[in-house]
Scaffold this active site. Structure first.
Site, PDB file in Angstrom:
ATOM      1  N   TYR A 167     -13.834  -7.436   0.291  1.00 61.54           N
ATOM      2  CA  TYR A 167     -13.513  -6.612  -0.882  1.00 61.54           C
ATOM      3  C   TYR A 167     -14.765  -5.914  -1.378  1.00 61.54           C
ATOM      4  O   TYR A 167     -15.833  -6.527  -1.436  1.00 61.54           O
ATOM      5  CB  TYR A 167     -12.955  -7.491  -2.015  1.00 61.54           C
ATOM      6  N   GLU A 196     -14.685  -3.142  -4.132  1.00 65.39           N
ATOM      7  CA  GLU A 196     -14.363  -2.095  -5.123  1.00 65.39           C
ATOM      8  C   GLU A 196     -15.650  -1.555  -5.736  1.00 65.39           C
ATOM      9  O   GLU A 196     -16.563  -2.317  -6.049  1.00 65.39           O
ATOM     10  CB  GLU A 196     -13.446  -2.668  -6.209  1.00 65.39           C
ATOM     11  N   ASP A 249      -7.413  21.999   1.686  1.00 69.80           N
ATOM     12  CA  ASP A 249      -6.908  20.793   2.350  1.00 69.80           C
ATOM     13  C   ASP A 249      -6.927  21.100   3.850  1.00 69.80           C
ATOM     14  O   ASP A 249      -6.070  21.822   4.355  1.00 69.80           O
ATOM     15  CB  ASP A 249      -5.478  20.502   1.858  1.00 69.80           C
ATOM     16  N   THR A 303      -7.592  14.557   6.095  1.00 65.55           N
ATOM     17  CA  THR A 303      -7.379  13.277   6.760  1.00 65.55           C
ATOM     18  C   THR A 303      -8.361  13.257   7.921  1.00 65.55           C
ATOM     19  O   THR A 303      -8.970  14.278   8.254  1.00 65.55           O
ATOM     20  CB  THR A 303      -5.947  13.154   7.318  1.00 65.55           C
ATOM     21  N   LYS A 313      -6.188  13.547  12.527  1.00 60.40           N
ATOM     22  CA  LYS A 313      -5.452  14.607  13.234  1.00 60.40           C
ATOM     23  C   LYS A 313      -6.383  15.225  14.286  1.00 60.40           C
ATOM     24  O   LYS A 313      -6.781  14.520  15.210  1.00 60.40           O
ATOM     25  CB  LYS A 313      -4.904  15.611  12.229  1.00 60.40           C
ATOM     26  N   ARG A 373      -6.755   6.520  10.801  1.00 59.37           N
ATOM     27  CA  ARG A 373      -5.797   7.004   9.798  1.00 59.37           C
ATOM     28  C   ARG A 373      -6.424   6.843   8.411  1.00 59.37           C
ATOM     29  O   ARG A 373      -6.435   5.737   7.855  1.00 59.37           O
ATOM     30  CB  ARG A 373      -4.536   6.158   9.939  1.00 59.37           C
TER      31      ARG A 373
HETATM   32  N1  DSN Z   1       2.395  13.912   7.777  1.00 58.40           N
HETATM   33  C1  DSN Z   1       1.387  14.932   7.881  1.00 58.40           C
HETATM   34  C2  DSN Z   1       1.690  15.883   8.979  1.00 58.40           C
HETATM   35  O1  DSN Z   1       2.391  15.489   9.894  1.00 58.40           O
HETATM   36  O2  DSN Z   1       1.260  17.017   8.948  1.00 58.40           O
HETATM   37  C3  DSN Z   1       1.222  15.595   6.603  1.00 58.40           C
HETATM   38  O3  DSN Z   1       1.159  14.653   5.576  1.00 58.40           O
END
Ligand code: DSN
Length: 443
Positions: free
Chosen positions: A52, A54, A197, A223, A226, A232
């Protein structure tokens, strides 16, 4: 790799095996998915999950964080260098929490915000009506034009009329390059915070095949799983421009995460982010990013040559939106799934049906490019998609209630399981999957 799970929990082991077989024997065309390296997986599976912590490096609410501080700082420093920004927060659990932290840092409840309409590729967290972001904030949404590009005249007009506190640029299903510079000029005119974003295109930006938002926006969220090919997770960044506009942004974003919206950071994931950032800084990653875009272009051209209509008539990034006919995205998803190609149904601009039964599918090349595929393989995949479209082209979803449509789709899936044409397509995809296995470096 899973010998302890196998011994201790055979049921779960069996399920993991099945999922790995699915990933191995099929091709993943969902544009937001990828295949991470073994090093990323090892970091995610490490004992760092036990701790932990925080708070932030040097200011924690728990003892024993000397090493964790070093790991978080390593991830932060690598991310700063990779994107060329002065501040990074690597604690958001994923993209939606990262975006939520931006609202907490910059807006009061009820403030006006602006984002891209969901049907036009925007993300739920950019103010779509069923998201908390439209319930807590007063959201207005801009669109894309006939050419599939963001309608900048509308963006400017809306910004001048509505005077939003915050503007989002970025999307989840947009096949064109984002006009970050133009958004920067519009946001400056109305004094709005501009947030990019870049969840989908982060890897393309790092690889130099998409323009970077850094000179034009105040804040960036992403994120890391991708095109960036990490674990993730999510992160927020502040640019020099953002610091000039509001020097307290880093402090505000930190407290928006903790105590604002999250608890303890996922240290195992942060370590995996550090691994992925290091991988993305290598010259090979630039080649990879370049090939993702080349592959998407080749696949789009093959589909078009064979009569499949695409939103925006093609792609400039890793993603393609194919039109399937009114409400027929789910039919395409099912046929392709049975053929071994995983895609997801998606709305298209001016969606004529509904988000539940939309009229398009989203396709992307990050994962198949990781497997080493090039333009030649895109042609083969394109041909399978074209043949799959033939299978459902004369079908119509029933009018009426959602339950009737769902029943229809369930029966359709059962019916096509033994369809000879589909089995033939499945064989072609299996051969491609075997010829381009998930590389050794990967799982
Ligand atoms: N789930 C993501 C995507 O597939 O683009 C977006 O949140």
């Amino acid at each position: 790799m899973y010998k302890n799970i196998e011994k201790q929990d055979p049921k779960l082991f069996g399920l993991i095996q099945k999922e790995e077989e699915r990933q191995r024997d099929g091709l993943e065309l969902i544009p937001s998915e990828n295949i991470v390296s073994k090093a990323v997986l090892e970091a995610m599976g490490s004992s760092l999950t036990n701790k932990y912590s925080e708070g932030f490096p040097g200011a924690r609410y728990y003892g024993g964080n000397e090493i964790i501080d070093k790991i978080e700082n390593l991830a932060r420093e690598r991310a700063k260098k990779l994107f060329g920004v002065p501040y990074v927060n690597v604690q958001p659990y994923s993209g939606s929490p990262a975006n939520l932290s931006v609202y907490i840092a910059t807006c009061e409840k009820g403030d006006k915000i602006m984002g891209q309409h969901l049907f036009d590729g925007g993300h739920l967290t950019h103010g779509w009506k069923s998201s908390i972001t439209a319930k807590f904030f007063n959201a207005v949404q801009y669109h894309v034009g006939e050419d599939g590009r963001i309608d900048l005249e509308e963006v400017e007009r809306m910004a001048m009329e509505e005077k939003p506190k915050l503007i989002w640029v970025g999307a989840t299903a947009y096949p064109k390059e984002f006009p970050f510079k133009e958004f920067g000029e519009i946001a400056d005119k109305v004094g709005a915070y501009l947030v990019a974003d870049i969840a989908h295109i982060a890897g393309l930006i790092v690889g130099g095949v998409h323009v970077s938002p850094v000179p034009y926006v105040d804040i960036i969220t992403t994120t890391t799983h991708k095109t960036l090919r990490g674990p993730r997770a999510g992160m927020t960044m502040v640019t020099e421009k953002g610091l000039k506009k509001d020097p307290d942004l880093p402090k505000k974003l930190d407290s928006a995460i903790m105590p604002g919206s999250q608890g303890g950071p996922h240290n195992h994931t942060i370590a995996a982010m550090a691994v992925a950032f290091d991988e993305a800084s290598k010259p090979e990653f630039k080649e990879y990013a370049k090939q993702i875009v080349k592959n998407a272009h080749a696949l789009a051209e093959r589909l078009k040559e064979n009569g499949i209509e695409l939103v925006g008539n093609g792609t400039e990034n890793h993603l393609i939106l194919a039109k399937c006919g009114k409400g027929k995205g789910a039919l395409a998803e099912i046929v392709l799934d049975e053929a071994g190609l995983t895609v997801n149904k998606n709305t298209i601009p001016q969606e004529p049906a509904s988000p539940f039964f939309p009229s398009g599918i989203r396709l992307g090349t990050p994962s198949i490019t990781t497997r080493g595929m090039k333009e030649r393989e895109m042609e083969k995949i394109g041909d399978v998609i074209v043949e799959a479209f033939e299978i459902f082209k004369d079908l119509e979803l029933p009018d009426g209630k959602g339950s009737e449509k769902r029943e229809f789709l369930k029966n359709f899936r059962e019916e096509i399981k033994g369809n000879e044409k589909v089995l033939e397509l499945r064989k072609k995809i299996l051969k491609l999957a075997k010829d381009f296995p998930i590389p050794d470096f990967f799982v």
